[in-house]
Design an enzyme around this catalytic site. Sequence first.
Site, PDB file in Angstrom:
ATOM      1  N   GLY A 149       0.818  -1.204   0.000  1.00 19.68           N
ATOM      2  CA  GLY A 149       0.000   0.000   0.000  1.00 19.68           C
ATOM      3  C   GLY A 149       0.854   1.258   0.000  1.00 19.68           C
ATOM      4  O   GLY A 149       2.056   1.215   0.290  1.00 19.68           O
ATOM      5  N   CYS A 150       0.218   2.364  -0.319  1.00 20.31           N
ATOM      6  CA  CYS A 150       0.947   3.627  -0.446  1.00 20.31           C
ATOM      7  C   CYS A 150       1.429   4.124   0.918  1.00 20.31           C
ATOM      8  O   CYS A 150       2.619   4.404   1.102  1.00 20.31           O
ATOM      9  CB  CYS A 150       0.087   4.667  -1.143  1.00 20.31           C
ATOM     10  SG  CYS A 150      -1.554   4.874  -0.425  1.00 20.31           S
ATOM     11  N   TYR A 151       0.515   4.224   1.863  1.00 16.62           N
ATOM     12  CA  TYR A 151       0.918   4.636   3.209  1.00 16.62           C
ATOM     13  C   TYR A 151       1.954   3.663   3.768  1.00 16.62           C
ATOM     14  O   TYR A 151       2.909   4.043   4.455  1.00 16.62           O
ATOM     15  CB  TYR A 151      -0.288   4.623   4.153  1.00 16.62           C
ATOM     16  CG  TYR A 151      -1.206   5.814   4.060  1.00 16.62           C
ATOM     17  CD1 TYR A 151      -0.736   7.103   4.293  1.00 16.62           C
ATOM     18  CD2 TYR A 151      -2.558   5.653   3.780  1.00 16.62           C
ATOM     19  CE1 TYR A 151      -1.593   8.192   4.240  1.00 16.62           C
ATOM     20  CE2 TYR A 151      -3.421   6.743   3.728  1.00 16.62           C
ATOM     21  CZ  TYR A 151      -2.922   8.010   3.963  1.00 16.62           C
ATOM     22  OH  TYR A 151      -3.775   9.092   3.920  1.00 16.62           O
ATOM     23  N   THR A 152       1.720   2.398   3.472  1.00 15.80           N
ATOM     24  CA  THR A 152       2.561   1.344   4.020  1.00 15.80           C
ATOM     25  C   THR A 152       4.003   1.467   3.541  1.00 15.80           C
ATOM     26  O   THR A 152       4.948   1.404   4.334  1.00 15.80           O
ATOM     27  CB  THR A 152       1.999  -0.020   3.576  1.00 15.80           C
ATOM     28  OG1 THR A 152       0.589   0.059   3.489  1.00 15.80           O
ATOM     29  CG2 THR A 152       2.398  -1.093   4.509  1.00 15.80           C
ATOM     30  N   CYS A 154       5.621   3.970   2.471  1.00 13.63           N
ATOM     31  CA  CYS A 154       6.296   5.127   3.048  1.00 13.63           C
ATOM     32  C   CYS A 154       6.563   4.912   4.535  1.00 13.63           C
ATOM     33  O   CYS A 154       7.657   5.182   5.036  1.00 13.63           O
ATOM     34  CB  CYS A 154       5.423   6.362   2.819  1.00 13.63           C
ATOM     35  SG  CYS A 154       6.210   7.906   3.239  1.00 13.63           S
TER      36      CYS A 154
END
Lengths: 346, 346, 346, 346
Positions: A149-152, A154
């Site tokens: 995932g994107c948040y993940t 980062c």
Amino acid sequence: MIKVGIIGATGYAGGELARILMGHKDAKIVWYGSRNYIDKKYADVYQNMFQIVDAKCLDDNMEELAKKADVIFTATPQGFCASVISEAILADTKIVDLSADFRIKDVDTYEKWYGIQHKSPQFIEDAVYGLCEINREDVKGARLVANPGCYTTCSILTAYPLAKEGLIDMSTLIIDAKSGTSGAGRGAKVGNLYCEVNENIKAYGVASHRHTPEIEEQLGYAAKEDVRISFTPHLVPMNRGILATEYATLTKQTTYEEVKAVYDKYYKEEKFIRVLDEGICPETKWVEGSNYVDINFKIDPRTNRIIMMGAIDNLVKGAAGQAVQNMNLMFGLPESEGLELVPMFP
Amino acid sequence: MIKVGIIGATGYAGGELARILMGHKDAKIVWYGSRNYIDKKYADVYQNMFQIVDAKCLDDNMEELAKKADVIFTATPQGFCASVISEAILADTKIVDLSADFRIKDVDTYEKWYGIQHKSPQFIEDAVYGLCEINREDVKGARLVANPGCYTTCSILTAYPLAKEGLIDMSTLIIDAKSGTSGAGRGAKVGNLYCEVNENIKAYGVASHRHTPEIEEQLGYAAKEDVRISFTPHLVPMNRGILATEYATLTKQTTYEEVKAVYDKYYKEEKFIRVLDEGICPETKWVEGSNYVDINFKIDPRTNRIIMMGAIDNLVKGAAGQAVQNMNLMFGLPESEGLELVPMFP
Amino acid sequence: MIKVGIIGATGYAGGELARILMGHKDAKIVWYGSRNYIDKKYADVYQNMFQIVDAKCLDDNMEELAKKADVIFTATPQGFCASVISEAILADTKIVDLSADFRIKDVDTYEKWYGIQHKSPQFIEDAVYGLCEINREDVKGARLVANPGCYTTCSILTAYPLAKEGLIDMSTLIIDAKSGTSGAGRGAKVGNLYCEVNENIKAYGVASHRHTPEIEEQLGYAAKEDVRISFTPHLVPMNRGILATEYATLTKQTTYEEVKAVYDKYYKEEKFIRVLDEGICPETKWVEGSNYVDINFKIDPRTNRIIMMGAIDNLVKGAAGQAVQNMNLMFGLPESEGLELVPMFP
Amino acid sequence: MIKVGIIGATGYAGGELARILMGHKDAKIVWYGSRNYIDKKYADVYQNMFQIVDAKCLDDNMEELAKKADVIFTATPQGFCASVISEAILADTKIVDLSADFRIKDVDTYEKWYGIQHKSPQFIEDAVYGLCEINREDVKGARLVANPGCYTTCSILTAYPLAKEGLIDMSTLIIDAKSGTSGAGRGAKVGNLYCEVNENIKAYGVASHRHTPEIEEQLGYAAKEDVRISFTPHLVPMNRGILATEYATLTKQTTYEEVKAVYDKYYKEEKFIRVLDEGICPETKWVEGSNYVDINFKIDPRTNRIIMMGAIDNLVKGAAGQAVQNMNLMFGLPESEGLELVPMFP
């Protein structure tokens, strides 16, 4: 030339896959899948592709696609990939799934946080979590990659070396993340209208966002312990970019140089991770359009905490770029092929 | 490998030159000139270039630079290039001037609109106006190219075929243009602060903007008559992009197909000009980060007018991209080398 | 105390009516009509109203509402008001219709541009076009006011004095208008998503926008001739604001002072119209949140044209503010009651 | 009628003071102080005030001003108020200082964090910290009020009841705050240009921002212990608004209802503090232009933490609005006079 099929090609991540693959020397898109726009020219949905892409959107016929494509990117909502994957398909093609279906090893955790039943738990074991900088070797041999995932992406990469080396007390880790609006997808919802997002910032999914268990699982592997974090995403009035600000108590008194050395140990050779010079805070704008992760940190002796910051473009390193990076590894290509994207400023 | 020097490398157009040239196979930047940041690392000014560009900023020593570089881009305020150019320099290198110094053939016009004395009028005759799609052959042989202005590029290309073919009454031409804020440069002025530009739109330079005579001169060549236009620029709360909406009375009753045929006559083979499908209005977002010009038009039989619309990225086709396109032509390279930039969306 | 009912209270114009009426000494909202949110607390739809408005949303029962309210604001799509209005209702209450239903006197023109059949043409004659500065006296006696469109208000007021006094050739009038995104309403459409509007500008409805005939009719009354204009709206990445840039050929050589005197003749006493000092271009930000119209102009002797510019807040003077101004006139209150809103900057 | 003088009237906070005071029944601005714009019409600096304010900007003559004004607002950089204040001045007038000069009781702390010498430490004792909801009674009798910082107001009020009641472990408190760009002031700096802020988010002043000791001091009073927090401000691409997301470990297992009761105990009667309904996250847009503080919280049993969120308009409750609220208290006026500002949406 690798033949690529995209399912969900008209979402933002799908569109970014198309943009990136246009500049990839060894890959070629053979299938623009989009259930909502079947038979419509892809460039009529994304006019930026006018005179660049001539193809029309096709339906989600996985069997047919599996025979045509060497790799399929599923840029689809959770549940889709799990509901269509099969041994027969994996016999014909490789899959990079941009959804959450195969990211979490524990089925119960997945089903609890996502509120749906997992349709193909038998493939979870097989799936490789495609955070290239950490799982590079496993990705190379994978036939099914769970693109993070994107948040993940980062959040994990920003804290990973310190978790791995035991520099931070994992029970104190708090991640306050801020995302551009493309992360919310292209669905027509009042909450994502221009006038609702512009001139506004808010938290959402507080203590309940689905990327939480994914971060916890991966950082748990690094720290070799069960990890429980606080994770709070925020919606920011910008198109692209994620900034994660992470707080943790240091396990012992530590200097800037020691921490820097730890980051360097893991990331010095990483092309797409840039640990900035001392005192420079990452800005999402400095990575826009690129596959970079910009990271830095500050030690606060007053509180014995370290504040870590990481910035990515959510559609590139947080989705399409990382997917291509995974594809490159899976096919034995240079890892940065097609990804030598210089950040665009301003 | 062409050795490139940039003067004004820390302005927005200079930064965009660096971004584009990073992806150019046959060019290499050997000089990052920036009077304001001498000896500072370029990547410290533009952190997007961290670990991509290692060079430091250098002073504006044209003589030395001329010996080192095969071509110099002067991305500088008006007056600079005219004040430093010489036969000696042009004997050593080629120049692409991104300022207005050599765009206007009539010195009086230049001096009147810019309010400064032209320091090197003797080179004006020599200079080629670098609007590649129109002056391609001349550019190929040029040693000094005057790179067109951002508003100008968009405004001229949008109307050029109709002016050339006599379809519009040039005395009725009105250009209402809208620009992103990067066109205003990186100078620290209150009027360009975030809070002053955001949530705001205004006209400026009404009936007095300096790009007016440049548009008039070039469209005058096309129409083979003296041209006087109304040109009104507007400042829009976005980083990049110019949209020109142009109004003119048709010289005779004309159909969509006839006008389309005229655009096709001039632009069908042009890689960077896209005349959109009927009914699609150009949007700046669809060309962001790319060298494209998107054009379309609508005939209004009620008023016997045609409304033409053109969109570019002001920093690419309106500045750095076009400069590289000119360089490619001057050095016999494929015109689109380094410019195969797919527009970024969203 | 005037009892006010709002139909369409959860649209952006309806929300702005609520905001403005909260500060009105002599008016009180008794009905928040919203078909989509029946029985939901109004403040749950618009959290800015939390602890300010306690009411729940109600259905569109015009008969019941007519008995409860002294005036009804219909902030609804075209067709609604015409389909529900009746003599019985007008016997009980007054109506300020914010839609287009009663703005255009010629039914055929309405039906052609709006593509629907007019359900109550018998009330058109009766309706007063509520551009207060022009039709003040008629509004005072009206029982049905057609509140002008947002683009229309700005476009007409900017050119009105010159049209009235014959200073401009009406056949040359071109209006290039730019609007913030709240003008598109609160409906969930892909085209109005944050990521689609942000960092973007485009024209739309070219030579076909429905505000065109409304502008033509009103300016035709002023100029005492049939008027045909070019009108091009643009979507700008901001929440609020309309800027109209208008071009016309002067009927004779005219000085700044002469034109200024004409504007002063009509607007000097108008509280909500500000003709700016010479050389200052109107900016939408300077009127944000207020009922002001900021106007200025520039004469271009090179082309014998005048460029007029007008700026409003589309939700205030372009919708809710003007509606309240009309209400004040209809009920004999001070015209500016509740509208002494100082523009918010930045 | 209270006569008000503003020093620093052309900064953003000064401009907001003018906007708010225009709507105040019992106050009148008699002095628009602005060192940079002496003798220039105020409305020429802020065109939103055209035809609303006729006054010219004046110099900073405190002695003269003290005789003319009943209260002086110093909306100036730190150091100014401390360098001009005197017993003579305070004998003639009251002062609300919007800078940090008198916010911190410990001079050493002030001098260390601000890096300047305090010129008038003798008045620190006398000064009342003007967080009205907490120090209401003291403000009423004050002659010198230190108006709290923007981040500070939001951060303190969000956590105050829990700190006061011992529900949170103060040593675990982390405040991650996000601010619109008007907080950076109207100075012309590259970092605040539109193109640098737009489409971007970054942290700054990490573990070193000057509002930290102010928050610590005030929350220390509440908790009756020394407090050390982590405070990280971020710059967000919007004009107005601060959102503070605050994390703390609960001192004991606690329910939603218990925490809600604590908030209600302190804030139920507070007009400007709105504790939102369960599950609703504060958004800065919902308070824009108003004096409200919107607060909510979420208990996370997985981590035994509470996540608190608070939102304000940094120029209103974070600066000018609170200053007027203080003035109202100091002069015995209704506390909300002039501050009944309904938030503007969208």
